[in-house]
Design an enzyme around this catalytic site. Structure first.
Site, mmCIF file in Angstrom:
data_model
loop_
_atom_site.group_PDB
_atom_site.id
_atom_site.type_symbol
_atom_site.label_atom_id
_atom_site.label_comp_id
_atom_site.label_asym_id
_atom_site.label_seq_id
_atom_site.Cartn_x
_atom_site.Cartn_y
_atom_site.Cartn_z
ATOM 1 C CB THR A 124 -0.936 -0.006 1.230
ATOM 2 O OG1 THR A 124 -1.722 -1.195 1.177
ATOM 3 C CG2 THR A 124 -1.851 1.207 1.248
ATOM 4 C CD GLN B 145 -2.031 -11.324 -4.284
ATOM 5 O OE1 GLN B 145 -1.489 -12.383 -4.061
ATOM 6 N NE2 GLN B 145 -2.741 -10.707 -3.341
ATOM 7 C CB SER C 294 3.429 -6.762 -0.075
ATOM 8 O OG SER C 294 3.143 -6.810 1.292
ATOM 9 C CB CYS D 11 -8.587 -4.768 0.888
ATOM 10 S SG CYS D 11 -6.850 -5.047 0.975
HETATM 11 C C1 LIG Z 1 -2.438 -6.569 -5.634
HETATM 12 C C2 LIG Z 1 -2.278 -6.004 -4.250
HETATM 13 N N1 LIG Z 1 -1.773 -4.775 -4.093
HETATM 14 C C3 LIG Z 1 -1.603 -4.229 -2.886
HETATM 15 C C4 LIG Z 1 -1.952 -4.913 -1.732
HETATM 16 C C5 LIG Z 1 -1.727 -4.276 -0.389
HETATM 17 O O1 LIG Z 1 -0.652 -4.951 0.243
HETATM 18 P P1 LIG Z 1 -0.133 -4.609 1.705
HETATM 19 O O2 LIG Z 1 -0.969 -5.404 2.626
HETATM 20 O O3 LIG Z 1 1.294 -5.069 1.726
HETATM 21 O O4 LIG Z 1 -0.236 -3.145 1.908
HETATM 22 C C6 LIG Z 1 -2.503 -6.193 -1.845
HETATM 23 C C7 LIG Z 1 -2.958 -6.913 -0.660
HETATM 24 O O5 LIG Z 1 -3.940 -7.650 -0.705
HETATM 25 C C8 LIG Z 1 -2.662 -6.757 -3.135
HETATM 26 O O6 LIG Z 1 -3.186 -7.983 -3.308
#
Ligand SMILES: Cc1ncc(COP(=O)(O)O)c(C=O)c1O
Length: 395
Positions: free
Chosen positions: A77, A182, A202, A338
Site C-alpha cells: 500500500t 501477487q 509486499s 481488503c
Molecule cells: C495486488 C495487491 N496490491 C496491494 C496490496 C496491499 O498490500 P499490503 O498489505 O502489503 O499493503 C494487496 C494486498 O492484498 C494486493 O493484493
C-alpha cells in the site's frame, strides 16, 4: 474440530501467506544480532545497518536488480502510494491512467491526486478482467503522464500484458508502475528485463513477514520522486522512519526461497503450483454450481476465482460460503482480503461486467508452497459439503 485427523486447510495465500521456515529462522537470528537502529553510529547500530544492507543485496540478487534500486517501506500500500503520489508531486498535473481492476492501494492513491489537479482515467477491461488493448494508443497520448497497471489481479487472478504496455510507455517516455504484489509470491521476475520503471511488492504475500514491502525503481526516476513523509533521511531521503533490518532479512529470505524454487523448478513453485491449482479446479468443476471467473489461462498460477450458484441456480452468498467453509476447516475468501470484511459490491467484478446479483457470489481460493497435493480430494469434499449445507439451509 481441527487436529492431525482433521487438519485446517489454508487456501487464502493471496490475503497473506504463512511464514516460511527459512524466514522464521532468519528473523530470529536477525532479531538477536541486528536489533539496533541502523542510523546509530555505535557498533550496535552499525551491525543493524549492515544487516539491512545485506538484506537489500540479497533481494537485489533474487530480482536481478541493483541494490540501489530497492526502497524498503511498510508494504504494497505504501509502495504504490509513494510510486504514484511521489512521482506526481514533482510534475505539473496531467493524466494518470490506471486499470479499472486495480487493488484499492493503487485506486486510492490515484484518487488522492484528483485534489492536486490530476485526471484519472480507468483502462476498461473485458469480461475476463483483461485490459482492452484497442485503447492503448489513445490512453498513452497527452495528457497522460503516468501509467499504473496491476500485474496479477488479486480478486480474480487475471494477468495483465505488462510487457506490451511497459514497452509502449517506454517508447513514449511515460513512467510505468506495476503492482506486482501477487505475482512476486510465485516467482522472481528479472528486473533488468522488465520494461517497468516502478514496481510494488509486499513480503507477507510471499511467505515473508507483514509490515514490510518494497518499491523497485529505475535510477533515472529516483530524483523525480518526492517522499510522502518528512522527518528522516532514511532510504536515501525517500522514506523517512527507522528501518527494520529484522523484517528486511525476513523478506530477503522469502525471496531467496522463491528464487531457488524457481531455479530448481521445485514441485510447488511457478508452473508446479499451477498444475496443483488446475487439479483442484477440475475436481471443483464436477459440480455445475461452480464456474471459473477471470481469465481461464492467463492467470496467477496459485489463484482460483469462482462464482457459485445455489440449487435454484441463483447466486450463493460468497461471504456466507466463506463462513461455511471455515466450519468445514477451510480458510478461503469471498474476494480481495481488503474488501471481504464488507458486504459491498465488488468494483472488480463490476468493471468486468458481471451482473450485480452475481457480484456477491465470488469465492477465491489461493494456494501456495504449504499445500500438499495429496489433500486435494479432501479439500474438494469439504467445499462440496459446505455448498450442500448452504443448499440444505435454503430448503
Ligand atoms: C495486488 C495487491 N496490491 C496491494 C496490496 C496491499 O498490500 P499490503 O498489505 O502489503 O499493503 C494487496 C494486498 O492484498 C494486493 O493484493
Amino acid at each position: 474440530m481441527t487436529g492431525p485427523e482433521h487438519p485446517y486447510f489454508y487456501l487464502d495465500g493471496c490475503a497473506t501467506a504463512p511464514l516460511r521456515e527459512s524466514v522464521i529462522s532468519c528473523m530470529i537470528r536477525a532479531q538477536q544480532e541486528s536489533w539496533g537502529n541502523p542510523s546509530s553510529l555505535h557498533r550496535i547500530g552499525c551491525d543493524a545497518a549492515e544487516s539491512l544492507e545485506r538484506a537489500r543485496l540479497s533481494i537485489s540478487n533474487s530480482l536481478g536488480a541493483d541494490r540501489s534500486d530497492i526502497l524498503f517501506c511498510s508494504g504494497a500500500t505504501e509502495s504504490a502510494h509513494l510510486a504514484l503520489i511521489g512521482l506526481a508531486k514533482t510534475q505539473s498535473p496531467g493524466r494518470l491512467v490506471i486499470s479499472s481492476v486495480e487493488h484499492p492501494a493503487v485506486a486510492a492513491a490515484a484518487q488522492q491526486l484528483v485534489a492536486c489537479g490530476w485526471t484519472i482515467e480507468e483502462w476498461p477491461v473485458d469480461a475476463f478482467g483483461k485490459i482492452q488493448m484497442e485503447h492503448l494508443d489513445r490512453l498513452l497520448q497527452a495528457p497522460t503522464k503516468i501509467v499504473s497497471l496491476i500485474w496479477g489481479q488479486s480478486e480474480v487472478g487475471t494477468l495483465q500484458p505488462i510487457q506490451v504496455v511497459g514497452e509502449a510507455c517506454r517508447s513514449k517516455r511515460i513512467p510505468f508502475h506495476t503492482d506486482a504484489t501477487q505475482v512476486l509470491s510465485q516467482g522472481c521476475p528479472n528486473w533488468n528485463e522488465l520494461p517497468v520503471d516502478l514496481l510494488t511488492a509486499s513480503a507477507h504475500k510471499c511467505g515473508g513477514p507483514r509490515g514490510i514491502g518494497l518499491l523497485l525503481f529505475r535510477q533515472e526516476i529516483a530524483e523525480r520522486i518526492q517522499p510522502l513523509f518528512a522527518g528522516g533521511e532514511q532510504e536515501n531521503g525517500l522514506r523517512a522512519g527507522t528501518e527494520c533490518p529484522v523484517l528486511a532479512q525476513g523478506m530477503a529470505a522469502a525471496f531467496r526461497d522463491i528464487a531457488s524454487c524457481q531455479a530448481n523448478q521445485i514441485e510447488l513453485s511457478g508452473s508446479g503450483i499451477a498444475s496443483v491449482r488446475d487439479a483442484l479446479l477440475a475436481l471443483l468443476c464436477q459440480n455445475d454450481a461452480i464456474r471459473l471467473n477471470g481469465h481461464p489461462t492467463e492467470r496467477l498460477p496459485h489463484h482460483l476465482s469462482m462464482l457459485v450458484s445455489d440449487r435454484h441456480g441463483q447466486p450463493m452468498s460468497g461471504r456466507a460460503l466463506v463462513r461455511a467453509l471455515d466450519r468445514e476447516g477451510i480458510a478461503a475468501s469471498s474476494g480481495s482480503a481488503c474488501s471481504s470484511g464488507r458486504d459491498s459490491d465488488s468494483p472488480i467484478l463490476k468493471a468486468m461486467g458481471v451482473d450485480p446479483l452475481w457480484r456477491r457470489s465470488g469465492l477465491r481460493l489461493s494456494l501456495g508452497y504449504w499445500i500438499n497435493p495429496a489433500t486435494l480430494t479432501e479439500i474438494n469434499d469439504r467445499i462440496q459439503n459446505a455448498i450442500d449445507r448452504m443448499n440444505h439451509n435454503l430448503a
